[in-house]
Design a protein around this motif. Structure first.
Motif, PDB file in Angstrom:
ATOM      1  N   PHE A   1       0.831  -1.203   0.000  1.00  0.00           N
ATOM      2  CA  PHE A   1       0.000   0.000   0.000  1.00  0.00           C
ATOM      3  C   PHE A   1       0.865   1.253   0.000  1.00  0.00           C
ATOM      4  O   PHE A   1       1.913   1.299   0.643  1.00  0.00           O
ATOM      5  CB  PHE A   1      -0.926   0.017   1.219  1.00  0.00           C
ATOM      6  N   TYR A   2       0.368   2.260  -0.697  1.00  0.00           N
ATOM      7  CA  TYR A   2       1.047   3.542  -0.797  1.00  0.00           C
ATOM      8  C   TYR A   2       0.040   4.620  -0.443  1.00  0.00           C
ATOM      9  O   TYR A   2      -1.142   4.512  -0.768  1.00  0.00           O
ATOM     10  CB  TYR A   2       1.625   3.729  -2.206  1.00  0.00           C
ATOM     11  N   VAL A   3       0.509   5.669   0.226  1.00  0.00           N
ATOM     12  CA  VAL A   3      -0.392   6.640   0.819  1.00  0.00           C
ATOM     13  C   VAL A   3      -0.338   8.004   0.133  1.00  0.00           C
ATOM     14  O   VAL A   3       0.717   8.585  -0.055  1.00  0.00           O
ATOM     15  CB  VAL A   3      -0.130   6.773   2.342  1.00  0.00           C
ATOM     16  N   GLY A   4      -1.537   8.454  -0.234  1.00  0.00           N
ATOM     17  CA  GLY A   4      -1.696   9.792  -0.771  1.00  0.00           C
ATOM     18  C   GLY A   4      -2.319  10.677   0.289  1.00  0.00           C
ATOM     19  O   GLY A   4      -2.660  10.227   1.387  1.00  0.00           O
TER      20      GLY A   4
ATOM     21  N   LEU B   1      -5.489   5.722  -0.430  1.00  0.00           N
ATOM     22  CA  LEU B   1      -4.405   4.755  -0.572  1.00  0.00           C
ATOM     23  C   LEU B   1      -4.477   4.125  -1.950  1.00  0.00           C
ATOM     24  O   LEU B   1      -5.533   4.138  -2.585  1.00  0.00           O
ATOM     25  CB  LEU B   1      -4.537   3.636   0.469  1.00  0.00           C
ATOM     26  N   VAL B   2      -3.374   3.548  -2.408  1.00  0.00           N
ATOM     27  CA  VAL B   2      -3.353   2.749  -3.635  1.00  0.00           C
ATOM     28  C   VAL B   2      -2.524   1.503  -3.374  1.00  0.00           C
ATOM     29  O   VAL B   2      -1.757   1.436  -2.415  1.00  0.00           O
ATOM     30  CB  VAL B   2      -2.783   3.527  -4.852  1.00  0.00           C
ATOM     31  N   ILE B   3      -2.683   0.519  -4.248  1.00  0.00           N
ATOM     32  CA  ILE B   3      -1.938  -0.735  -4.175  1.00  0.00           C
ATOM     33  C   ILE B   3      -0.994  -0.809  -5.366  1.00  0.00           C
ATOM     34  O   ILE B   3      -1.396  -0.555  -6.505  1.00  0.00           O
ATOM     35  CB  ILE B   3      -2.897  -1.942  -4.212  1.00  0.00           C
TER      36      ILE B   3
ATOM     37  N   PRO C   1     -11.151   1.425 -14.337  1.00  0.00           N
ATOM     38  CA  PRO C   1     -10.598   2.774 -14.384  1.00  0.00           C
ATOM     39  C   PRO C   1      -9.570   3.068 -13.292  1.00  0.00           C
ATOM     40  O   PRO C   1      -8.842   4.047 -13.386  1.00  0.00           O
ATOM     41  CB  PRO C   1     -11.818   3.678 -14.238  1.00  0.00           C
ATOM     42  N   TRP C   2      -9.479   2.223 -12.294  1.00  0.00           N
ATOM     43  CA  TRP C   2      -8.597   2.488 -11.154  1.00  0.00           C
ATOM     44  C   TRP C   2      -7.254   1.782 -11.242  1.00  0.00           C
ATOM     45  O   TRP C   2      -6.328   2.094 -10.492  1.00  0.00           O
ATOM     46  CB  TRP C   2      -9.328   2.129  -9.859  1.00  0.00           C
ATOM     47  N   MET C   3      -7.129   0.835 -12.156  1.00  0.00           N
ATOM     48  CA  MET C   3      -5.874   0.087 -12.264  1.00  0.00           C
ATOM     49  C   MET C   3      -4.706   1.005 -12.615  1.00  0.00           C
ATOM     50  O   MET C   3      -3.643   0.933 -12.016  1.00  0.00           O
ATOM     51  CB  MET C   3      -6.015  -1.048 -13.263  1.00  0.00           C
ATOM     52  N   GLY C   4      -4.910   1.881 -13.581  1.00  0.00           N
ATOM     53  CA  GLY C   4      -3.852   2.805 -13.984  1.00  0.00           C
ATOM     54  C   GLY C   4      -3.502   3.787 -12.886  1.00  0.00           C
ATOM     55  O   GLY C   4      -2.325   4.106 -12.669  1.00  0.00           O
ATOM     56  N   LEU C   5      -4.507   4.269 -12.166  1.00  0.00           N
ATOM     57  CA  LEU C   5      -4.262   5.212 -11.079  1.00  0.00           C
ATOM     58  C   LEU C   5      -3.457   4.549  -9.967  1.00  0.00           C
ATOM     59  O   LEU C   5      -2.523   5.136  -9.432  1.00  0.00           O
ATOM     60  CB  LEU C   5      -5.585   5.741 -10.534  1.00  0.00           C
ATOM     61  N   ASN C   6      -3.799   3.303  -9.614  1.00  0.00           N
ATOM     62  CA  ASN C   6      -3.046   2.585  -8.590  1.00  0.00           C
ATOM     63  C   ASN C   6      -1.594   2.406  -9.020  1.00  0.00           C
ATOM     64  O   ASN C   6      -0.677   2.625  -8.229  1.00  0.00           O
ATOM     65  CB  ASN C   6      -3.685   1.224  -8.305  1.00  0.00           C
TER      66      ASN C   6
ATOM     67  N   TRP D   1       3.882   7.873  -4.537  1.00  0.00           N
ATOM     68  CA  TRP D   1       3.570   8.104  -3.125  1.00  0.00           C
ATOM     69  C   TRP D   1       4.414   7.207  -2.225  1.00  0.00           C
ATOM     70  O   TRP D   1       4.880   6.148  -2.653  1.00  0.00           O
ATOM     71  CB  TRP D   1       2.098   7.828  -2.874  1.00  0.00           C
ATOM     72  N   PRO D   2       4.572   7.588  -0.944  1.00  0.00           N
ATOM     73  CA  PRO D   2       5.353   6.758  -0.021  1.00  0.00           C
ATOM     74  C   PRO D   2       4.614   5.475   0.378  1.00  0.00           C
ATOM     75  O   PRO D   2       3.388   5.446   0.456  1.00  0.00           O
ATOM     76  CB  PRO D   2       5.566   7.665   1.195  1.00  0.00           C
TER      77      PRO D   2
END
Length: 113
Positions: free
Chosen positions: A26-29, A33-35, A65-70, A77-78
């Protein structure tokens, strides 16, 4: 298969998922969060832990639509390895539709114990 964080996480960012992830993918904005799809081992333990139901397998039509954003933001992101404190108004945002256009922030977040 990998798991994907969707729009439902925006402004909720509960972070329960972070605690159970065995590979810390996981990465934090600032407000979600994103994976990282290259690190996810497809175990699925994060999905039922999310109170906002924001995590779906990449085979779910909602993931498209979220795969690219993740992928994009997990590179920017950290990494987060411990659950932090969710926003004070997280419950008020849980279930609110169409948050991306007005509320997504591309800014990185911070890992806070």
């Amino acid at each position: 298969m990998t798991y994907v964080v969707t729009e439902a996480c925006i402004k909720c960012k509960y972070m329960d998922c972070v605690e159970v992830c065995p590979v810390d993918c996981f990465y934090v904005g600032e407000n979600m969060l994103v994976i990282n799809p290259d690190e996810c081992i497809d175990c699925g333990v994060c999905e039922p832990e999310c109170p906002a139901e924001a995590i779906v397998p990449d085979t779910d039509p909602a993931a498209g639509p979220w795969m690219g954003l993740n992928r994009e933001y997990s590179a920017k992101w950290p990494n987060i390895t411990r659950k932090g404190t969710p926003p004070a108004d997280a419950d008020a945002w849980n279930g609110v539709p169409d948050k991306f256009a007005q509320h997504f922030s591309p800014e990185p977040g911070e890992e806070k114990p």
